[in-house]
Design a protein around this motif. Structure first.
Motif, PDB file in Angstrom:
ATOM      1  N   SER A  92      39.510 -32.598 -37.679  1.00 30.80           N
ATOM      2  CA  SER A  92      38.879 -31.281 -37.631  1.00 30.80           C
ATOM      3  C   SER A  92      37.377 -31.472 -37.388  1.00 30.80           C
ATOM      4  N   TYR A  93      36.692 -30.367 -37.097  1.00 32.36           N
ATOM      5  CA  TYR A  93      35.237 -30.419 -37.029  1.00 32.36           C
ATOM      6  C   TYR A  93      34.661 -29.075 -37.439  1.00 32.36           C
ATOM      7  N   ASP A  94      33.402 -29.093 -37.871  1.00 33.10           N
ATOM      8  CA  ASP A  94      32.656 -27.889 -38.202  1.00 33.10           C
ATOM      9  C   ASP A  94      31.486 -27.780 -37.232  1.00 33.10           C
ATOM     10  N   ARG A  95      31.184 -26.558 -36.821  1.00 34.50           N
ATOM     11  CA  ARG A  95      30.046 -26.315 -35.927  1.00 34.50           C
ATOM     12  C   ARG A  95      29.019 -25.487 -36.673  1.00 34.50           C
ATOM     13  N   GLU A  96      27.741 -25.883 -36.556  1.00 34.37           N
ATOM     14  CA  GLU A  96      26.675 -25.188 -37.278  1.00 34.37           C
ATOM     15  C   GLU A  96      25.468 -24.991 -36.374  1.00 34.37           C
ATOM     16  N   GLU A  97      24.958 -23.768 -36.343  1.00 34.00           N
ATOM     17  CA  GLU A  97      23.730 -23.468 -35.613  1.00 34.00           C
ATOM     18  C   GLU A  97      22.556 -23.642 -36.573  1.00 34.00           C
ATOM     19  N   ASN A  98      21.634 -24.518 -36.229  1.00 33.33           N
ATOM     20  CA  ASN A  98      20.541 -24.874 -37.122  1.00 33.33           C
ATOM     21  C   ASN A  98      19.315 -23.992 -36.902  1.00 33.33           C
ATOM     22  N   PHE A 107      32.351 -33.987 -37.414  1.00 30.03           N
ATOM     23  CA  PHE A 107      33.752 -34.362 -37.243  1.00 30.03           C
ATOM     24  C   PHE A 107      34.260 -35.082 -38.493  1.00 30.03           C
ATOM     25  N   HIS A 108      35.439 -34.690 -38.930  1.00 26.21           N
ATOM     26  CA  HIS A 108      36.084 -35.310 -40.074  1.00 26.21           C
ATOM     27  C   HIS A 108      37.227 -36.176 -39.552  1.00 26.21           C
ATOM     28  N   LEU A 109      37.125 -37.490 -39.760  1.00 24.86           N
ATOM     29  CA  LEU A 109      38.107 -38.421 -39.207  1.00 24.86           C
ATOM     30  C   LEU A 109      39.416 -38.388 -39.980  1.00 24.86           C
ATOM     31  N   ARG A 110      40.484 -38.721 -39.294  1.00 29.53           N
ATOM     32  CA  ARG A 110      41.807 -38.792 -39.910  1.00 29.53           C
ATOM     33  C   ARG A 110      41.828 -39.868 -40.996  1.00 29.53           C
ATOM     34  N   ASP A 111      42.741 -39.716 -41.935  1.00 27.11           N
ATOM     35  CA  ASP A 111      42.991 -40.771 -42.917  1.00 27.11           C
ATOM     36  C   ASP A 111      43.776 -41.902 -42.255  1.00 27.11           C
ATOM     37  N   GLY A 112      43.467 -43.123 -42.618  1.00 28.98           N
ATOM     38  CA  GLY A 112      44.300 -44.261 -42.232  1.00 28.98           C
ATOM     39  C   GLY A 112      44.159 -44.738 -40.799  1.00 28.98           C
ATOM     40  N   ILE A 113      43.174 -44.269 -40.049  1.00 32.87           N
ATOM     41  CA  ILE A 113      43.033 -44.743 -38.670  1.00 32.87           C
ATOM     42  C   ILE A 113      42.477 -46.164 -38.676  1.00 32.87           C
ATOM     43  N   LYS A 114      43.018 -47.003 -37.791  1.00 32.16           N
ATOM     44  CA  LYS A 114      42.649 -48.416 -37.780  1.00 32.16           C
ATOM     45  C   LYS A 114      42.487 -48.942 -36.365  1.00 32.16           C
ATOM     46  N   VAL A 119      41.468 -53.418 -38.979  1.00 32.45           N
ATOM     47  CA  VAL A 119      40.215 -52.975 -39.597  1.00 32.45           C
ATOM     48  C   VAL A 119      40.110 -51.453 -39.495  1.00 32.45           C
ATOM     49  N   PRO A 120      39.716 -50.754 -40.575  1.00 26.45           N
ATOM     50  CA  PRO A 120      39.607 -49.290 -40.518  1.00 26.45           C
ATOM     51  C   PRO A 120      38.584 -48.823 -39.473  1.00 26.45           C
ATOM     52  N   VAL A 121      38.908 -47.741 -38.780  1.00 23.09           N
ATOM     53  CA  VAL A 121      37.954 -47.075 -37.889  1.00 23.09           C
ATOM     54  C   VAL A 121      37.040 -46.206 -38.749  1.00 23.09           C
ATOM     55  N   THR A 122      35.744 -46.325 -38.550  1.00 22.09           N
ATOM     56  CA  THR A 122      34.797 -45.540 -39.337  1.00 22.09           C
ATOM     57  C   THR A 122      33.886 -44.722 -38.429  1.00 22.09           C
ATOM     58  N   ALA A 123      33.171 -43.804 -39.035  1.00 21.86           N
ATOM     59  CA  ALA A 123      32.219 -42.978 -38.282  1.00 21.86           C
ATOM     60  C   ALA A 123      31.147 -43.835 -37.630  1.00 21.86           C
ATOM     61  N   ASN A 124      30.816 -44.975 -38.228  1.00 22.13           N
ATOM     62  CA  ASN A 124      29.798 -45.837 -37.641  1.00 22.13           C
ATOM     63  C   ASN A 124      30.231 -46.397 -36.296  1.00 22.13           C
ATOM     64  N   ASP A 125      31.567 -46.561 -36.086  1.00 23.43           N
ATOM     65  CA  ASP A 125      32.058 -47.052 -34.803  1.00 23.43           C
ATOM     66  C   ASP A 125      31.733 -46.054 -33.693  1.00 23.43           C
ATOM     67  N   PHE A 126      31.793 -44.777 -34.011  1.00 22.46           N
ATOM     68  CA  PHE A 126      31.420 -43.750 -33.033  1.00 22.46           C
ATOM     69  C   PHE A 126      29.906 -43.715 -32.844  1.00 22.46           C
ATOM     70  N   ALA A 127      29.161 -43.775 -33.953  1.00 17.53           N
ATOM     71  CA  ALA A 127      27.706 -43.745 -33.852  1.00 17.53           C
ATOM     72  C   ALA A 127      27.203 -44.920 -33.014  1.00 17.53           C
TER      73      ALA A 127
END
Length: 556
Positions: A92-98, A107-114, A119-127
């Motif tokens: 899922s994701y949330d959108r916010e106007e600042n 973006f909220h990542l799925r549980d258990g993605i690897k 090795v677990p997939v983390t938000a840092n892999d996208f960053a």
């Protein structure tokens, strides 16, 4: 960058040897496909080709992804479904106007993605991947794709450090992106290969060599690479660590690396290949008539690329003359013969416009910049001669011998020969032909080592910007070396507004400049997609952006 027949191998006994020489159980299902020859790269951030992107969409997965819509694709005869955008590694994701006018997507990542190594997939892999895309040291042609992310352009220009990009790994499961101005097509970008996650530890340890060893080519998608025999094949197998592994069809997908159309068709007819995108030019008419060669909609443009920096094509009068001297109707009806449509502009039909709700698309609204059909060809030719004379070359006198560059393919050769004849016949100039293998051709065109070259562009997302932003001065995909300060200023305005009507107006103005005024490139026709698929295979799906998906195919 494009298309066969007979069932994939299915063993009929408990243990059998397939036509590909390996043992398989009765439940095994393996499919072999051909998209193109050796890929230029298998690095998600560095790839620019459709064949490479298709393979990466099987090996990696972005925040969003494409799934089978269950609806039959137009012209598929029931063998191919359309694709729809859905969540991928994100749930899922949330959108916010600042308050400062920026827009944030969390973006909220799925549980258990690897990853394929567990090795677990983390938000840092996208960053890391997004920062790597805009880092000048990566030299990624698609860096401009996320120019709307806060600080991206300054990073691309070397004014800021990649660490300042407007992305953040809030925690392992939360990835935040902040845009200076929102994008109507942002969800589609999040499914694009260049924005796939990659592993920082792998790349930092192995450098550019990380893609060449299956042990370091770690991926997070439905399949993982098990073999890459250069100039022969890339084999991928189910990634057991993938969250949807149990729903996958083929145990293996073998991407055969070939560029000989006769060998492709022969391989399809023998059963060695289950899917092809290309066939010998001489066979197209009969294969279409028999229904064996399928034709699908495709959002793309086949065009001629002039080197705008080198004489004589640094002169817009010369570029316009060469554009008008082409009989596009002859090319689509007598040469390519696949239902293509003559191009009167650069952005093809099927791309959304602000008026899309009323049934109009960008091309319909924009109209033609010149008469593209042979009904007005004679008048076009007369004007072309006048323009060349105005440029200082009456009847071609004094015009230097120029070369047309294309990549090895019967189809591209046939188009090249037609263009060569038309330019010589109408303008009195001499054009030689030169063909190169795919990787060498891409390198020559990108370096500007050509006078005229064939080109083609398929939409990366359904918005005119995917065609318009190609021609920004210094852009990674600007092989024409086109440069116009007014054009660049329009791109800045487009990126700075959320008003869809204003965006479309500005993009029409930009196309007015690059095509209507400067003739920076020369559109020939709007693509259709051809393919052949073995009888008995179901579950193939496709997006008009040009991607085929084989991961959920099965044998009837």
């Amino acid at each position: 960058m494009k298309m066969r027949k007979l069932l994939p191998f299915i063993a009929t006994t408990a243990i059998a040897t397939s036509v590909f020489g390996f043992a398989a159980s009765a439940d095994d299902f393996n499919i072999t496909v051909n998209l193109a020859s050796e890929p230029q790269t298998m690095d998600p951030q560095k790839n620019t080709t459709l064949d490479g992107g298709t393979m990466m969409l099987h090996l990696f997965e972005g925040l969003m992804t494409w799934e089978d819509s269950g609806e039959e694709q137009v012209g598929s005869d029931g063998t191919c479904d359309s694709s729809t955008l859905t969540y991928g590694q994100a749930e899922s994701y949330d959108r916010e106007e600042n308050e400062d006018g920026t827009v944030s997507y969390t973006f909220h990542l799925r549980d258990g993605i690897k990853w394929s190594d567990g090795v677990p997939v983390t938000a840092n892999d996208f960053a890391y991947a997004w920062r790597r895309l805009v880092d000048p040291n990566t030299a990624a042609d698609y860096s401009y794709m996320i120019a709307n992310v806060v600080n991206a352009q300054d990073i691309i220009d070397g004014k800021k450090d990649p660490s300042e990009l407007g992305v953040e790994a809030v925690d392992d499961k939360t990835f935040k992106v902040t845009l200076s101005t929102d994008l109507a097509y942002f969800e589609e970008l999040c499914a694009f290969p260049a924005l796939m996650p990659v592993r920082e530890d792998i790349i930092e340890a192995n450098g550019d060599q990380w893609t060449y060893d299956v042990d370091t080519y770690v991926s997070n998608g439905p399949y993982k690479m098990t073999d890459w025999t250069h100039n022969s094949e890339i084999v991928v197998a189910k990634n057991d660590e993938y969250y949807g592994a149990e729903e996958l069809g083929p145990d293996t997908i073998t991407f055969k690396l070939m560029d000989d159309q006769n060998a492709m068709l022969s391989g399809f007819n023998s059963g060695e290949l289950n899917f092809i995108e290309d066939v010998p030019q001489a066979e197209i008419t009969s294969l279409v008539a028999s229904g064996d060669l399928k034709i699908l909609d495709y959002i793309g443009t086949y065009f001629v690329c002039f080197n705008n920096e080198q004489e004589p094509f640094d002169n817009p009068l010369v570029r316009e003359a060469f554009t008008l001297a082409i009989d596009r109707t002859y090319i689509v009806e007598k040469v390519t013969q696949q239902g293509q449509v003559e191009a009167g502009g650069f952005v093809p039909y099927g791309v959304y416009d602000a008026d899309g709700a009323t049934g109009d698309d960008f091309r319909t609204v924009g109209g033609d910049y010149y008469a593209p059909t042979d009904a007005d060809y004679e008048a076009n030719c007369e004007k072309a001669k006048e323009l060349l004379a105005e440029a200082g070359y009456p009847d071609g006198e004094g015009f230097p011998v120029v070369e047309y560059l294309y990549n090895t393919s019967e189809a591209h050769k046939a188009v090249a020969e037609a263009l060569q004849f038309m330019w010589e016949d109408v303008l009195g100039v001499t054009v030689t032909l030169n063909n190169q293998e795919w990787v060498s051709f891409i390198d020559s065109r990108k370096k500007g080592d050509y006078s005229i070259a064939r080109h083609g562009w398929i939409a990366d997302y359904n918005d005119p910007m995917t065609f318009i932003d190609m021609w920004e001065t210094g852009g990674g995909n600007n092989d024409a070396k086109y440069s116009n300060a007014d054009y660049d200023a329009l791109l800045d305005q487009i990126r700075g507004t959320m008003d869809q009507g204003e965006r479309m107006k500005l993009m029409h103005e930009a196309e007015d400049l690059v095509i209507g005024q400067d003739y920076g490139v020369c559109p020939l026709y709007f693509y259709t997609q051809k393919y052949m698929l073995s009888d008995g295979i179901k579950g193939l799906h496709y997006t008009t952006l040009g991607y085929f998906f084989f991961g959920h195919t099965s044998a009837e």
